[in-house]
Design a protein around this motif. Structure first.
Motif: not given
Length: 645
Positions: A436-438, A470-471, A508-512
């Motif tokens: 998820l990109i947030t 955002g995925n 899972n590899l989210p980006f903030v």
């Protein structure tokens, strides 16, 4: 062995952005509006660094900001500072520093960095191939046991080989026609020349009635390896250099083979023409279409061939014309023979080769076609499909995992035979890499962010954009390491390294992402622009520590760039210790922060501050409540609240 298909290619023998996007559009850090100020964090980092402050994180951000924006001279400067401070870094920094050094003419040092990169990231391709050559039988064994194989049910005592899906039929080549007066034998093999035949396809690809394919396509010489467009209106096929009753020859009076094109009109195949890159002086054969039908793959010994026969590709233009053939390169081609290409709708290239390490003769191999046109690791598909003899002409329906291939292995009915198979397990272990990109400040999802996937050598593997939620999702190989880069307009580009587990599943590899320019208003916390959660002090003390001074330099720079800005500095503690103790300690820390800023040139009238102790907890971790250290940490915070702009 079927010499006229496999060994040569004649009538005698057929081989058968990075970057910090739109930085120019970001308002200058000192630009003021009625209610907002725009703060360029990178410029602040640079000014702080120029004043002598040092940290690995600071130099990484500065080096990356210029590297991603292709300002390599500036990147070299800050990466130089980074390596002067810490020479034990992740491999990607050696690579980036090497590229940056080349841009400023320091080639010798750049090569040193590149050598260190190769040492840290693994051996180069030649070394990898050498390592594989020593244990290739173990690798093939590990890839084996994945196919259930049986006779296709259409073989004769003559040569039967190659196949192509044509609607609900299978078209293949066979030398079984011995009754025609005009039918000729190949003088090297004593086999009759091949024509195309067609068989009905039933359930589980069971084959039914066999008929000759087309009188307008079959001739007295070889026809083989057809491929059809999805609409069934165009076919490409291999034939000896024979058209309109005339046989072409090369300078040595040998008739080679060519790829021809035909169209289906009024229920028959017509307009048989050779392709424009065919020649009387070299052979082209075994056409295969890309899933979008815009690229034709084929085998040839044309000029530019690396070995005895290579695989090539050529663009099919919208008007039906063709581009210039392009060799697939040394990832695929060797000094031996590469032939019989087939491309799946999963962008995998299957082909036969005796140059890559196998079990004997021609083996079947597979390589992933990357979005940028490069090829992934070439892998032997394993025993059962491959044997000590020749195995080639692989064809698979990716939905059912059923298909056909040809072999002259022992136990067959004829010179070459077509075998049917069921693939019970994919060769490559795959995972779903997702995230998820947030936004770092608001937590807001970020659709349309560009996500790039690189291998551990920083070759681009794939790109995508985050969806409306955002995925993002990539399909990746198990056990491999990747570098993933996230970019979005007005945000700082971020890159993360991930190693995928060795079994099927999901990672899972989210980006903030942080905004390049912080949009702040009265009442906002300026510290969030720079990720400042707390100003660090020694235990039970209120002296400014070195790492705290680095963060305060960022606040100082913003205040200098915005002379009308005023701040209320607030210090908070967790609930451990007494209420009074926390109140006094936090108040002293707030005042120490103010004193540091005043000492460094900020007018005291612009600053207010207070310690709030444990009176403004952000969670339920009050006295008597059991909480984790992470939960207590949330309450120990520093705030720089904007009171005027």
């Amino acid at each position: 062995m079927k010499n006229f298909i496999l060994l040569c290619i004649t009538i005698v023998s057929v081989f058968s952005f990075g970057g910090y996007a739109q930085k120019s559009k970001v308002a200058a850090a000192d630009k003021k509006y009625d209610s907002y100020a725009y703060i360029d964090a990178i410029k602040t980092y640079e000014r702080v660094a120029e004043k002598g402050y040092k940290s690995v994180d600071l130099f990484q951000k500065l080096g990356n900001s210029y590297y991603f924006n292709s300002e390599l001279e500036k990147a070299a400067k800050w990466y130089g500072e980074l390596f002067a401070m810490n020479s034990n870094l992740e491999p990607e920094y050696y690579y980036r520093y090497s590229q940056s050094l080349k841009a400023v003419g320091q080639n010798e040092k750049a090569n040193e960095m590149l050598e260190m990169f190769n040492q840290k990231a693994g051996n180069d391709n030649r070394a990898k191939l050498y390592e594989k050559s020593k244990n290739y039988l173990d690798i093939i064994k590990a890839n084996s046991g994945r196919y259930k194989i049986e006779d296709a049910g259409i073989n004769s005592k003559y040569s039967d080989y190659g196949s192509s899906f044509y609607g609900n039929k299978l078209v293949f080549a066979s030398a079984r026609d011995t009754g025609s007066l005009g039918q000729k034998k190949h003088k090297w093999t004593n086999q009759y020349f091949t024509n195309l035949y067609v068989a009905d396809l039933g359930d589980d690809l069971a084959l039914g009635k066999i008929d000759k394919f087309s009188k307008t396509i079959n001739s007295k010489f070889h026809e083989s390896t057809p491929v059809f467009t999805k609409d069934g209106k165009t076919m490409y096929f291999t034939r000896n250099n024979f058209l309109d009753g005339k046989k072409g020859k090369d300078a040595k009076s040998i008739t080679l083979i060519k790829i021809y094109k035909a169209s289906f009109e009024n229920n028959q195949w017509v307009n048989v023409t050779e392709l424009p890159f065919d020649s009387d002086q070299y052979s082209t054969a075994h056409p295969a279409l890309s899933p979008d039908e815009k690229t034709l793959y084929f085998a040839s010994d044309m000029p530019g061939t690396l070995g005895q026969s290579d695989l090539f590709k050529v663009t099919i233009n919208g008007d039906g014309s063709f581009g210039i053939p392009e060799n697939l390169g040394n990832t695929i081609n060797t000094e031996g023979k590469e032939t019989f290409p087939f491309v799946t709708d999963e962008n995998e290239l299957y082909f036969a080769s005796d140059g890559h390490l196998g079990l004997g003769g021609l083996d079947i191999f597979v390589s992933k076609i990357n979005p940028n046109g490069t090829f992934g690791e070439v892998q032997n598909i394993g025993a059962e499909a491959n044997s000590p003899e020749d195995d080639f002409a692989f064809l698979i329906d990716t939905k059912s995992r059923r298909g056909f291939f040809t072999s002259n292995r022992d136990g067959g009915q004829g010179y070459d035979d077509i075998y049917k198979f069921l693939e019970t397990k994919k060769l490559v272990c795959e995972q779903e890499l997702y995230g998820l990109i947030t936004d770092s400040a608001s937590g807001e999802i970020l659709p349309n962010a560009k996500i790039s996937l690189f291998d551990n050598k920083f070759n681009l593997v794939n790109t995508t954009v985050s969806d409306t939620a955002g995925n993002y999702i990539f399909t990746v190989e198990c056990g491999k390491s990747y570098n993933v880069r996230a970019e979005n307009k007005e945000y700082t580009t971020k890159e993360q390294k991930i190693t995928i587990a060795s079994e099927n599943g999901k990672t899972n590899l989210p980006f903030v992402l942080e905004k390049e320019a912080c949009k702040v208003a009265i009442g906002d916390d300026l510290g969030k622009c720079f990720g400042i959660k707390m100003i660090y002090f020694d235990l039970d003390k209120y002296n400014i520590r070195q790492e705290a001074a680095l963060d305060l330099e960022k606040i100082l720079d913003v205040l200098n760039q915005n002379p009308t800005m005023k701040l209320d500095i607030r210090s908070h503690t967790d609930s451990r210790q007494t209420f009074k103790y926390n109140e006094v300690l936090s108040d002293r820390r707030a005042k120490s922060t103010i004193n540091w800023l005043v000492k460094n040139g900020i007018d005291s009238s612009r600053l207010t501050g207070k310690g709030y102790g444990e009176t403004q907890l952000v969670n339920g971790c009050s006295d008597g409540v059991k909480c984790t250290e992470e939960e207590h940490q949330q309450n120990r915070r520093s705030e720089f609240i904007i009171t005027a702009l």
